[in-house]
Design an enzyme around this catalytic site. Structure first.
Site, PDB file in Angstrom:
ATOM      1  N   LYS A 177     -12.629   0.513   5.547  1.00  0.00           N
ATOM      2  CA  LYS A 177     -11.725  -0.544   6.010  1.00  0.00           C
ATOM      3  C   LYS A 177     -10.297  -0.006   6.032  1.00  0.00           C
ATOM      4  O   LYS A 177      -9.654   0.145   4.993  1.00  0.00           O
ATOM      5  CB  LYS A 177     -11.769  -1.768   5.078  1.00  0.00           C
ATOM      6  CG  LYS A 177     -11.047  -2.944   5.715  1.00  0.00           C
ATOM      7  CD  LYS A 177     -10.453  -3.917   4.720  1.00  0.00           C
ATOM      8  CE  LYS A 177      -9.007  -3.719   4.432  1.00  0.00           C
ATOM      9  NZ  LYS A 177      -8.072  -3.765   5.547  1.00  0.00           N
ATOM     10  N   GLY A 230      -3.583   1.819  -2.528  1.00  0.00           N
ATOM     11  CA  GLY A 230      -2.706   0.733  -2.097  1.00  0.00           C
ATOM     12  C   GLY A 230      -1.815   0.301  -3.242  1.00  0.00           C
ATOM     13  O   GLY A 230      -1.505   1.096  -4.137  1.00  0.00           O
ATOM     14  N   SER A 231      -1.423  -0.952  -3.210  1.00  0.00           N
ATOM     15  CA  SER A 231      -0.454  -1.431  -4.197  1.00  0.00           C
ATOM     16  C   SER A 231      -1.118  -1.690  -5.546  1.00  0.00           C
ATOM     17  O   SER A 231      -2.325  -1.920  -5.636  1.00  0.00           O
ATOM     18  CB  SER A 231       0.170  -2.730  -3.690  1.00  0.00           C
ATOM     19  OG  SER A 231      -0.844  -3.686  -3.497  1.00  0.00           O
ATOM     20  N   VAL A 234      -2.863  -5.273  -5.650  1.00  0.00           N
ATOM     21  CA  VAL A 234      -4.191  -5.392  -5.035  1.00  0.00           C
ATOM     22  C   VAL A 234      -5.202  -4.526  -5.792  1.00  0.00           C
ATOM     23  O   VAL A 234      -6.339  -4.939  -6.019  1.00  0.00           O
ATOM     24  CB  VAL A 234      -4.143  -5.024  -3.528  1.00  0.00           C
ATOM     25  CG1 VAL A 234      -5.550  -5.069  -2.938  1.00  0.00           C
ATOM     26  CG2 VAL A 234      -3.225  -5.959  -2.770  1.00  0.00           C
ATOM     27  N   GLY A 235      -4.768  -3.359  -6.234  1.00  0.00           N
ATOM     28  CA  GLY A 235      -5.681  -2.468  -6.962  1.00  0.00           C
ATOM     29  C   GLY A 235      -6.225  -3.121  -8.221  1.00  0.00           C
ATOM     30  O   GLY A 235      -7.409  -2.993  -8.557  1.00  0.00           O
ATOM     31  N   GLU A 252      -5.774   4.483  -6.517  1.00  0.00           N
ATOM     32  CA  GLU A 252      -4.534   5.265  -6.359  1.00  0.00           C
ATOM     33  C   GLU A 252      -3.451   4.279  -5.969  1.00  0.00           C
ATOM     34  O   GLU A 252      -3.457   3.764  -4.844  1.00  0.00           O
ATOM     35  CB  GLU A 252      -4.693   6.321  -5.250  1.00  0.00           C
ATOM     36  CG  GLU A 252      -5.602   7.471  -5.605  1.00  0.00           C
ATOM     37  CD  GLU A 252      -5.071   8.324  -6.747  1.00  0.00           C
ATOM     38  OE1 GLU A 252      -3.859   8.312  -7.016  1.00  0.00           O
ATOM     39  OE2 GLU A 252      -5.894   8.984  -7.381  1.00  0.00           O
ATOM     40  N   CYS A 286       3.884   7.012  -1.408  1.00  0.00           N
ATOM     41  CA  CYS A 286       3.663   6.685  -2.821  1.00  0.00           C
ATOM     42  C   CYS A 286       4.433   7.658  -3.701  1.00  0.00           C
ATOM     43  O   CYS A 286       4.791   7.336  -4.822  1.00  0.00           O
ATOM     44  CB  CYS A 286       2.178   6.711  -3.137  1.00  0.00           C
ATOM     45  SG  CYS A 286       1.379   8.198  -2.571  1.00  0.00           S
ATOM     46  N   GLU A 387       8.697  -0.759  -7.338  1.00  0.00           N
ATOM     47  CA  GLU A 387       8.486   0.034  -6.118  1.00  0.00           C
ATOM     48  C   GLU A 387       9.053  -0.730  -4.921  1.00  0.00           C
ATOM     49  O   GLU A 387       8.590  -1.826  -4.601  1.00  0.00           O
ATOM     50  CB  GLU A 387       6.988   0.287  -5.926  1.00  0.00           C
ATOM     51  CG  GLU A 387       6.712   1.259  -4.797  1.00  0.00           C
ATOM     52  CD  GLU A 387       5.220   1.553  -4.614  1.00  0.00           C
ATOM     53  OE1 GLU A 387       4.418   0.614  -4.664  1.00  0.00           O
ATOM     54  OE2 GLU A 387       4.887   2.734  -4.400  1.00  0.00           O
TER      55      GLU A 387
HETATM   56  P1  NAD Z   1      -1.897  -2.892  -0.025  1.00  0.00           P
HETATM   57  O1  NAD Z   1      -2.337  -2.900  -1.443  1.00  0.00           O
HETATM   58  O2  NAD Z   1      -1.232  -4.103   0.511  1.00  0.00           O
HETATM   59  O3  NAD Z   1      -3.157  -2.629   0.933  1.00  0.00           O
HETATM   60  C1  NAD Z   1      -3.984  -1.510   0.788  1.00  0.00           C
HETATM   61  C2  NAD Z   1      -5.346  -1.818   1.422  1.00  0.00           C
HETATM   62  O4  NAD Z   1      -5.994  -2.837   0.664  1.00  0.00           O
HETATM   63  C3  NAD Z   1      -5.265  -2.351   2.852  1.00  0.00           C
HETATM   64  O5  NAD Z   1      -6.336  -1.839   3.609  1.00  0.00           O
HETATM   65  C4  NAD Z   1      -5.421  -3.847   2.640  1.00  0.00           C
HETATM   66  O6  NAD Z   1      -5.917  -4.537   3.774  1.00  0.00           O
HETATM   67  C5  NAD Z   1      -6.423  -3.880   1.504  1.00  0.00           C
HETATM   68  N1  NAD Z   1      -6.446  -5.136   0.741  1.00  0.00           N
HETATM   69  C6  NAD Z   1      -5.481  -6.086   0.645  1.00  0.00           C
HETATM   70  N2  NAD Z   1      -5.890  -7.093  -0.151  1.00  0.00           N
HETATM   71  C7  NAD Z   1      -7.134  -6.775  -0.568  1.00  0.00           C
HETATM   72  C8  NAD Z   1      -8.079  -7.395  -1.424  1.00  0.00           C
HETATM   73  N3  NAD Z   1      -7.831  -8.572  -2.006  1.00  0.00           N
HETATM   74  N4  NAD Z   1      -9.270  -6.778  -1.655  1.00  0.00           N
HETATM   75  C9  NAD Z   1      -9.536  -5.575  -1.097  1.00  0.00           C
HETATM   76  N5  NAD Z   1      -8.675  -4.944  -0.259  1.00  0.00           N
HETATM   77  C10 NAD Z   1      -7.494  -5.521  -0.011  1.00  0.00           C
HETATM   78  O7  NAD Z   1      -0.987  -1.585   0.151  1.00  0.00           O
HETATM   79  P2  NAD Z   1      -0.212  -1.063   1.452  1.00  0.00           P
HETATM   80  O8  NAD Z   1       0.982  -1.914   1.678  1.00  0.00           O
HETATM   81  O9  NAD Z   1      -1.162  -0.861   2.581  1.00  0.00           O
HETATM   82  O10 NAD Z   1       0.251   0.388   0.953  1.00  0.00           O
HETATM   83  C11 NAD Z   1       1.375   0.600   0.183  1.00  0.00           C
HETATM   84  C12 NAD Z   1       1.010   0.832  -1.273  1.00  0.00           C
HETATM   85  O11 NAD Z   1       0.069   1.892  -1.378  1.00  0.00           O
HETATM   86  C13 NAD Z   1       2.183   1.269  -2.116  1.00  0.00           C
HETATM   87  O12 NAD Z   1       2.136   0.621  -3.360  1.00  0.00           O
HETATM   88  C14 NAD Z   1       1.970   2.765  -2.289  1.00  0.00           C
HETATM   89  O13 NAD Z   1       2.586   3.339  -3.410  1.00  0.00           O
HETATM   90  C15 NAD Z   1       0.490   2.831  -2.372  1.00  0.00           C
HETATM   91  N6  NAD Z   1       0.000   4.169  -2.053  1.00  0.00           N
HETATM   92  C16 NAD Z   1      -0.496   4.923  -3.078  1.00  0.00           C
HETATM   93  C17 NAD Z   1      -0.932   6.211  -2.830  1.00  0.00           C
HETATM   94  C18 NAD Z   1      -1.489   7.065  -3.935  1.00  0.00           C
HETATM   95  O14 NAD Z   1      -2.181   8.017  -3.629  1.00  0.00           O
HETATM   96  N7  NAD Z   1      -1.239   6.752  -5.191  1.00  0.00           N
HETATM   97  C19 NAD Z   1      -0.850   6.737  -1.535  1.00  0.00           C
HETATM   98  C20 NAD Z   1      -0.326   5.933  -0.519  1.00  0.00           C
HETATM   99  C21 NAD Z   1       0.087   4.641  -0.788  1.00  0.00           C
END
Ligand code: NAD
Length: 497
Positions: A177, A230-231, A234-235, A252, A286, A387
């Site tokens: 996804k 992701g964030s 959400v993680g 991550e 990130c 962040e």
């Molecule tokens: P996000 O958490 O909003 O979304 C990430 C993914 O999760 C998207 O595909 C989103 O649709 C999905 N998602 C959203 N809600 C969900 C749920 N309830 N259940 C399952 N999946 C869901 O993050 P973003 O805005 O896309 O990315 C930015 C964030 O990602 C920042 O916090 C950044 O630091 C982090 N990031 C971390 C790394 C790393 O390797 N540590 C790398 C890149 C980005």
């Protein structure tokens, strides 16, 4: 719906199909506002079909010899090489980063595909002596099943490759996804895997929101593996929802990465490193350097040089070779970034440059924020703790090395870190003491290579790593094998007394 915009689909079991609801969403160029395509707003029903297809494909994929699986990844890597320029242009259009950085994103996927393909002839386990005679012991890596892969938009080709290449070489199948901001790149990624000869159903693509597609994937009982980037917010939710199913969850998450500049640093080099780390990808990495921790003896000199360097950065469409900093990903991001400027001002930080939405000329069509630098920031302020994920960084003044390390570690995240110093003793102390998954000496906070583990400590993750050999530890499970050729029942811990 915009007129003439192409419609894309999900890929399930090798078929390109829409969502049952018929509903769609658009992907939009953040520099121009132009619609790039329409994608299915899928839901649990599409996830269920994709998981069923991946589960069926797993029955045969896990039995394909790993070197044969590798041949497909080599082919995929070669296709990425051929299509690198085209993919980079689509990336700049879909999420905004400047073209050379978009090329770097694709290159990372090329490197990762070839690296993981090489693993097809390794995937090493161990052989070890038995405590009993006439007995053979070894450990082997085994695949696990269907991996749910959920990715962000900021590295829209690289991050899927980190996860999917490792999942595939290990013998797992995938439901992928991608983020809603970069569905076109997710689609091209899966198209190229199919072109490389990946059997139907081994990687399935489902577009849609986190709430409907993501959550169903997280809770689906036939998805034992979840790799999420992701964030933090959400993680955490992903981990909670996956917990009752005892899934393997790899997270991550965010960062608040600091660069330390000591009194003996090469300041020109430090300025270059800070500008690249803080404003590359408009600060939406990130690993972006969103804090600069500066020894008081060089603080004023560094601030002056940094302001000059930041003010030289040219904002614009990332396809223009003159552009240094592209747009941020969407309007919500623009608003969030600007809200942090107001927070910083309210907290009493000194705005040195930037701090506003840029809307002159062509910029008015997109989501542009002026590169922003705050001075005289305290380590505990929100702009130094949270962040922002935009082109904003802060300068924090410290008295000595120990305070620098304390400030650097005084955050909840632990992704990347850096120190500029000429003193080898200090450099090694920093390597030892910085609480982060990555430490750079005399370089900024970005620049990871695919054969080393990637990931963070503390609230940046849950202890797993992407990339390198470490990625295989998530995508495989160990099986210990004991072969007794003595012809009699030998009881470990009893018969060897
Ligand atoms: P996000 O958490 O909003 O979304 C990430 C993914 O999760 C998207 O595909 C989103 O649709 C999905 N998602 C959203 N809600 C969900 C749920 N309830 N259940 C399952 N999946 C869901 O993050 P973003 O805005 O896309 O990315 C930015 C964030 O990602 C920042 O916090 C950044 O630091 C982090 N990031 C971390 C790394 C790393 O390797 N540590 C790398 C890149 C980005």
């Amino acid at each position: 719906m915009a007129v003439g915009v192409k419609t894309y689909r999900n890929s399930i079991g090798g078929e390109w199909v829409g969502a049952a609801s018929g509903e769609t969403f658009e992907s939009v160029n953040p520099a121009t506002g132009e619609a790039l395509g329409e994608f299915p707003s899928s839901g649990p029903a599409e996830v269920d079909r994709a998981v069923a297809a991946a589960k069926e494909a797993y029955r045969s994929w896990r039995l394909v010899p790993a070197p044969k699986r590798a041949e497909i990844l080599y082919g995929f890597g070669r296709l990425l090489v051929e299509r690198k320029q085209e993919l980079a242009e689509v990336m700049t259009g879909e999420m905004g980063k400047v073209l050379p950085e978009a090329g770097g994103d694709v290159q990372e996927a090329i490197d990762m595909s070839f690296y993981m393909a090489g693993e097809g002839r390794r995937l090493f386990g161990q052989t070890t002596p038995s405590e009993l005679p006439d007995k053979f012991c070894m450990s082997v890596r085994t695949p696990i099943g269907v991996a749910g892969i959920i990715t962000p938009w900021n590295f829209p080709i690289a991050i899927p490759s980190w996860k999917i290449a490792a999942a595939l070489i290990s013998g797992n199948t995938v439901v992928f996804k991608p983020a809603k901001d970069t569905p076109l790149l997710g689609t091209l990624f899966v198209e190229l895997l199919a072109e490389a000869g990946l059997p139907a159903g081994v990687v399935n693509l489902v577009h849609g929101s986190g709430g409907s597609v993501g959550e169903r994937l997280v809770e689906h009982p036939d998805v034992p593996l979840l790799s999420f980037t992701g964030s933090r917010e959400v993680g955490t939710r992903v981990a909670e929802r996956a917990a009752p199913h005892l899934k393997h969850v790899h997270l991550e998450l965010g960062g608040k990465n600091g660069i330390i500049v000591m009194d003996d640093a090469d300041l020109d080099l430090a300025v270059e490193g800070i500008v690249w780390s803080a404003f590359g990808t408009s600060g939406q990495r990130c690993t972006a350097a969103s804090r600069v921790i500066v020894h008081e003896q060089v603080y004023d000199a560094l601030e002056k040089r940094l302001v000059a360097a930041v003010e030289r950065l040219r904002l614009g469409n990332g396809l223009d070779p003159e552009t240094d900093v592209g747009p941020v990903v969407n309007l919500a991001a623009l608003e969030k970034i600007h809200s942090y400027t107001r927070i910083g001002l309210d907290e009493g930080a000194r705005l040195l440059t930037g701090g506003e939405v840029a809307s002159e000329g062509e910029l008015a069509r997109g989501c542009f924020y002026r590169p922003t630098l705050f001075g005289e920031v305290e380590g505990g302020m929100r702009i130094a703790q949270e962040e922002i994920f935009g082109p904003t960084t802060v300068l924090i003044r410290v008295r000595d090395f120990d305070e620098a390390i304390r400030v650097a570690n005084g955050i909840e995240f632990g992704l990347s870190s850096s120190i500029f110093t000429q003193d080898v003793n200090r450099a090694f102390r920093a390597v030892r003491d910085l609480e982060a998954g990555i430490t750079y000496v005399n370089a900024g906070t970005i620049g990871a290579e695919v054969h080393l583990p990637f990931g963070g400590t503390k609230a940046t993750g849950n202890g797993h790593r992407e990339a390198g050999q470490a990625a295989l530890d998530f995508f495989t499970e160990w099986k210990s094998v004991y072969v007794d050729y003595s012809g009699r029942l030998q009881r470990a811990q009893i018969d060897n007394q």
